[in-house]
Write an enzyme that holds these catalytic residues in place. Structure first.
Site, PDB file in Angstrom:
ATOM      1  N   HIS A 466       1.003  -1.279   0.211  1.00  0.00           N
ATOM      2  CA  HIS A 466       0.211  -0.229  -0.122  1.00  0.00           C
ATOM      3  C   HIS A 466       1.031   1.412  -0.116  1.00  0.00           C
ATOM      4  O   HIS A 466       0.739   2.656  -0.698  1.00  0.00           O
ATOM      5  CB  HIS A 466      -0.697  -0.066   1.326  1.00  0.00           C
ATOM      6  CG  HIS A 466      -1.943   1.459   1.290  1.00  0.00           C
ATOM      7  ND1 HIS A 466      -3.019   0.890   1.051  1.00  0.00           N
ATOM      8  CD2 HIS A 466      -1.774   2.251   1.599  1.00  0.00           C
ATOM      9  CE1 HIS A 466      -3.570   2.363   1.033  1.00  0.00           C
ATOM     10  NE2 HIS A 466      -2.326   2.705   1.120  1.00  0.00           N
ATOM     11  N   GLU A 467       2.189   1.404   0.605  1.00  0.00           N
ATOM     12  CA  GLU A 467       2.792   2.683   1.015  1.00  0.00           C
ATOM     13  C   GLU A 467       3.449   3.023  -0.261  1.00  0.00           C
ATOM     14  O   GLU A 467       3.400   3.455  -0.961  1.00  0.00           O
ATOM     15  CB  GLU A 467       3.336   2.468   2.201  1.00  0.00           C
ATOM     16  CG  GLU A 467       2.238   2.508   3.444  1.00  0.00           C
ATOM     17  CD  GLU A 467       1.472   3.812   3.468  1.00  0.00           C
ATOM     18  OE1 GLU A 467       1.839   4.658   3.048  1.00  0.00           O
ATOM     19  OE2 GLU A 467       0.567   3.476   4.195  1.00  0.00           O
ATOM     20  N   HIS A 470       1.711   4.089  -3.374  1.00  0.00           N
ATOM     21  CA  HIS A 470       2.018   5.707  -2.653  1.00  0.00           C
ATOM     22  C   HIS A 470       3.089   6.133  -3.302  1.00  0.00           C
ATOM     23  O   HIS A 470       2.943   6.959  -3.756  1.00  0.00           O
ATOM     24  CB  HIS A 470       1.563   6.113  -1.472  1.00  0.00           C
ATOM     25  CG  HIS A 470      -0.201   6.387  -0.647  1.00  0.00           C
ATOM     26  ND1 HIS A 470      -0.672   6.570  -1.284  1.00  0.00           N
ATOM     27  CD2 HIS A 470      -0.400   5.762   0.492  1.00  0.00           C
ATOM     28  CE1 HIS A 470      -1.467   6.465  -0.620  1.00  0.00           C
ATOM     29  NE2 HIS A 470      -1.874   6.343   0.868  1.00  0.00           N
ATOM     30  N   HIS A 473       3.642   7.017  -6.985  1.00  0.00           N
ATOM     31  CA  HIS A 473       2.250   8.172  -7.412  1.00  0.00           C
ATOM     32  C   HIS A 473       4.125   8.974  -7.313  1.00  0.00           C
ATOM     33  O   HIS A 473       3.763  10.433  -8.183  1.00  0.00           O
ATOM     34  CB  HIS A 473       1.190   7.903  -6.523  1.00  0.00           C
ATOM     35  CG  HIS A 473       0.949   9.017  -7.065  1.00  0.00           C
ATOM     36  ND1 HIS A 473      -0.558   9.009  -5.884  1.00  0.00           N
ATOM     37  CD2 HIS A 473       0.317   9.158  -8.165  1.00  0.00           C
ATOM     38  CE1 HIS A 473      -2.009   9.827  -7.146  1.00  0.00           C
ATOM     39  NE2 HIS A 473      -0.638   9.921  -8.423  1.00  0.00           N
TER      40      HIS A 473
END
Ligand SMILES: [Zn+2]
Length: 676
Positions: A466-467, A470, A473
Site C-alpha cells: 500500500h505505502e 503511494h 505515485h
C-alpha cells in the site's frame, strides 16, 4: 547565524547529520520571511497580472519553506523527541498565520482574479488551467469574493467551528479515558489469548490495581470483543464504547453535533453552495452529493442480500454453538471470529515464515520493475536521520535516475504508530530543469530478533505494498507544478495507486516472486494463498454495509439543510435504517463520537473509502484482463494516472486510462458479492 544554518543553504538531499534542533525555528522563521518577500514581489510589480508573473510566481514561492518544513514535520513523525515537539508547538502558529495572511491578501487575490477572469483567452494547457483554478479557489472558497461584512461573518463561523470541533474531540477523549473495566476473576476472561491478558494485566499494574484492566482504546477493546466468551461483559464493553459523549452530562456531544452541522451549512450558504456536502465535493472526484448518494445506494442494493445472508448464517451459528436467540451487536466480532477460525483455520504464525521483510522488499521492487521498468539500487552515501533508514537510487529503464527513495521500516521510541508515505522534495520543472522527487515510506513492522529475521504478518505485507503504491505515485510524477505533482490529488482519488498495488499480494504470479520460506526457500503453497484470498472476503457483505452506513450517516448530516434537526439519535436511526442488520441499541449513539467527520477533516468524505475500493478493483480488473504484468496496461496507468498527479480532473484522467467511468461491479465480484 543564518550562514551556518544548514537548513538555509541550497541543498539537494536533506542534510540530516548537520541539523541540530536549534536550527529549526530560525530556519522556519527566515524561510517564512523569504516567502513573504516573494509574495510581495508579486503584488508590488507594475506589470499587468498574467499567468506567469502571478499564478506561476505564486506557485513557485516558498520553496525553501517547503523543504525546511517537510524535513521538520517528517522528523516530528518518524524521529521525534520532547524538544522537537515543543518546537512544533512554537512554529505551527507561525505557519498558519503565514498561510492565513496569503489567503487574506487582497492585493494578491485581485491579481489572481484578474488572471482567472481572462482564463478563456489565455490559451493555457490543461495543467495550467488546473493550477489557475486551484489558486483562484483557494481564495474564493475562503470568502475572498464576499463583501467585508460577510467575510467577517465567515471568520466568526470558522472560529466557532474550530472551537466546537476541538470541544467535540476533547469530550470523546475524556469519555474514552474515563472508562475502565476491571476484571479480577480469571475465568471471566476465558477465550482471550495470552498476549492480550498480559497487556491488560500490565495496564492494571500501571494503575496500581488488581487483575486485568480493559479500556475503550482499540488495542484493548477490539480483542476483548473478539475473544472474551462472557457475553454480559462483552455487552458492558459495547455499551460503554457505543455511548461515548451520549450521557446527558457535561461531556455530551449532541449539542455540539447540531451546532457543527448548522454552522457548516451556514458557511456553505454564505459561499453560495446548497449544502456543506456540495461545498466539500466541489473539490472531489465524486463532484456532488447526488452522485455520492447514487453511488452508496447502488452498492447498498447490491451488497444487502449478501450481507443479510451472512447475518442469518452467523445468527444460526451462534444459536447452534451457544443457544443465542437474538444476535446482538456485542456478539458480532465474537461469533464472526469463531466462524472464521472454523472455516479457514488460518493464522499469522502459519504465514509469517513466507514473508521475510527483505524478500518482500525485493518482491515489491521486482514488481515495480516488471510493471514500470524501475530499478532500485541501495546507496549508502545519502545522509539519513536514523541508522535504520535505508536509501535507494531509483532509475528507469534507460538507467536515468528518477527519484531517491527512503525506507524506514521498524518501530522505535520517537516514531508514531501506523505507516505512511511522505516526501523530502517535490518533483517539478522550473526554467526547463526537471527536479526529481525524494520520497519516503515509514512503517512499524515487526523487528528482527537475535534468532529470527523480520517476518511480516500478511497484513504488514499488504501495508508495505500500500505505502509503496503511494510512493510510486510520487516517484513516477512528471508534471510542471509541484502542487499538482504526485499524490497531490483530490482526496477520493489519492488511495487508488496505493490500494491497487495491494491486489498483487493475492496473486500467484506475484507471490511466487517473493513469498519464500525464510529457512527452506519453499514457495508459499497455493492452498494457503487460496485461503488468504477467501478469508479476505469473509463477511464482506456485512463489512460493506457497515462502511455504507457510515457514509450515509455522514451525508445525512452534511448533504441537507440541518436547521430542523433537533434529536440526534432519532436522526441517526433514520439514516441507519436501510443498512440495519442488528437490533438497535437505545443506549448507544454513533454521531456523538464520530470524530472522523466532526473533529477531523472527513466531513462529507466518508464515502471515499468505498469509492477508492471501487477505483482500485476496476483498475485491477483491467490489469487482469491483460495479465497482471502487462506492460501495455502498466504503461498506460503510468502515463495517464501516476505521472499526471492532479494536473486534470481525476474523472478525466480515469476515463482516459480505462476508456469508461469506474463501475462497482469489479469490486462486488472481487468481494464475492456478485457472481462472476
Ligand atoms: Zn493510503
Amino acid at each position: 547565524m543564518n550562514n551556518s544554518n544548514p537548513l538555509l543553504q541550497d541543498f539537494e538531499y536533506a542534510p540530516f547529520s548537520a541539523i541540530k534542533n536549534e536550527h529549526f525555528k530560525p530556519a522556519i522563521t527566515e524561510a517564512i520571511e523569504m516567502a513573504r518577500r516573494e509574495i510581495e514581489a508579486i503584488t508590488k510589480t507594475e506589470d499587468k497580472p498574467d499567468f506567469k508573473n502571478t499564478i506561476e510566481a505564486l506557485e513557485f514561492s516558498g520553496k525553501q519553506l517547503d523543504r525546511v518544513t517537510s524535513i521538520f514535520f517528517n522528523l516530528n513523525s518518524a524521529e521525534t523527541n520532547k524538544e522537537i515537539q515543543e518546537i512544533a508547538q512554537e512554529v505551527s502558529p507561525l505557519l498558519s498565520e503565514f498561510r492565513n495572511d496569503i489567503i487574506l491578501n487582497k492585493a494578491l487575490f485581485e491579481r489572481v482574479k484578474a488572471v482567472y477572469n481572462q482564463k478563456d483567452k489565455l490559451e493555457l494547457s490543461a495543467e495550467q488551467q488546473t493550477l489557475l483554478d486551484k489558486k483562484y479557489k483557494a481564495f474564493a472558497r475562503n470568502g475572498a469574493n464576499l463583501p467585508v461584512e460577510k467575510q467577517e461573518e465567515l471568520r466568526k463561523i470558522d472560529k466557532q467551528l474550530s472551537s466546537l470541533s476541538l470541544k467535540f474531540g476533547e469530550n470523546v477523549l475524556a469519555e474514552t479515558n474515563k472508562f475502565e473495566l476491571q476484571i479480577t476473576r480469571e475465568e471471566d476472561l476465558k477465550g482471550l489469548p495470552e498476549s492480550f491478558m498480559e497487556e491488560a494485566s500490565s495496564v492494571a499494574q500501571s494503575r496500581g490495581k488488581e487483575g486485568w484492566i480493559f479500556t475503550l482504546e482499540y488495542p484493548s477493546f477490539l480483542p476483548f470483543m473478539k475473544y472474551v466468551e462472557n457475553r454480559e461483559l462483552r455487552k458492558k464493553m459495547a455499551l460503554a464504547f457505543g455511548s461515548k459523549a451520549f450521557h446527558g452530562d457535561e461531556l455530551d456531544n449532541r449539542e455540539n453535533v447540531l451546532q457543527i452541522v448548522r454552522l457548516r451549512y451556514k458557511r456553505a450558504q454564505l459561499l453560495g453552495f446548497k449544502t456543506h456536502a456540495h461545498f466539500v465535493l466541489e473539490e472531489r472526484m465524486a463532484e456532488t452529493p447526488e452522485k455520492v448518494n447514487d453511488f452508496l445506494e447502488e452498492l447498498l442494493e447490491k451488497a444487502k442480500p449478501a450481507a443479510q445472508e451472512e447475518f442469518n448464517e452467523l445468527e444460526n451459528f451462534a444459536k447452534e454453538l451457544d443457544n443465542i436467540d437474538r444476535l446482538e451487536k456485542w456478539d458480532a466480532a465474537f461469533y464472526s471470529e469463531k466462524l472464521k477460525q472454523k472455516r479457514f483455520n488460518l493464522d499469522d504464525e502459519k504465514l509469517k515464515p513466507y514473508f521475510k521483510l527483505e524478500n518482500v522488499i525485493d518482491g515489491v521492487f521486482e514488481i515495480a520493475g516488471r510493471l514500470y521498468g524501475l530499478k532500485f539500487d541501495e546507496v549508502t552515501d545519502i545522509d539519513i536521520y536514523h541508522p535504520d533508514v535505508k536509501t535507494y537510487q531509483v532509475s528507469d529503464e534507460e538507467g536515468k535516475p528518477i527519484a531517491l527513495f527512503y525506507a524506514d521500516f521498524h518501530p522505535r521510541p520517537g516514531k508514531r504508530d501506523g505507516a505512511w508515505m511522505t516526501g523530502y522534495k517535490s518533483q517539478y520543472i522550473k526554467d526547463g530543469k526537471q527536479e526529481r522527487p525524494h520520497i519516503s515510506i515509514v512503517c512499524n513492522f515487526t523487528k528482527p530478533s537475535k534468532t529470527r529475521p523480520s517476518l511480516l504478518t500478511f497484513n504488514e505485507v499488504t501495508t508495505l505494498f500500500h505505502e509503496f503504491g503511494h510512493a510510486l505515485h510520487g516517484m513516477l510524477a512528471d508534471t510542471i507544478y509541484p502542487s499538482l505533482s504526485g499524490a497531490n490529488v483530490y482526496w477520493d482519488f489519492v488511495e487508488l495507486p496505493s490500494q491497487v498495488l495491494e491486489n498483487w499480494c493475492y496473486e500467484k504470479e506475484a507471490l511466487e516472486l517473493f513469498a519464500k520460506h525464510y529457512e527452506t526457500g519453499e514457495i508459499i503453497p497455493m492452498e494457503l494463498v487460496q485461503k488468504i484470498k477467501e478469508s479476505a472476503n469473509f463477511h464482506e457483505g456485512m463489512a460493506t454495509l457497515r462502511q455504507l452506513s457510515f457514509g450515509l450517516l455522514d451525508l445525512s448530516w452534511h448533504g441537507i439543510d440541518p436547521t430542523d434537526i433537533t434529536d440526534v439519535k432519532a436522526h441517526e436511526d433514520k439514516a441507519f435504517e436501510p443498512t440495519k442488520l442488528y437490533p438497535d441499541v437505545p443506549e448507544n449513539c454513533m454521531s456523538t463520537a464520530f470524530s472522523h467527520i466532526f473533529q477531523g477533516g472527513y466531513s462529507a468524505g466518508y464515502y471515499s473509502y468505498k469509492w477508492a475500493e471501487v477505483l482500485d478493483a476496476d483498475t485491477f480488473e483491467f490489469f487482469q484482463e491483460h495479465g497482471i504484468f502487462s506492460r501495455e496496461v502498466a504503461n498506460k496507468f503510468k502515463s495517464v494516472i501516476l505521472s499526471r498527479g492532479g494536473t486534470e480532473h481525476p474523472m478525466t484522467l480515469y476515463k482516459r486510462f480505462r476508456g469508461k467511468e469506474p463501475s462497482p461491479d469489479a469490486l462486488l465480484k472481487r468481494a464475492g458479492l456478485l457472481k462472476k
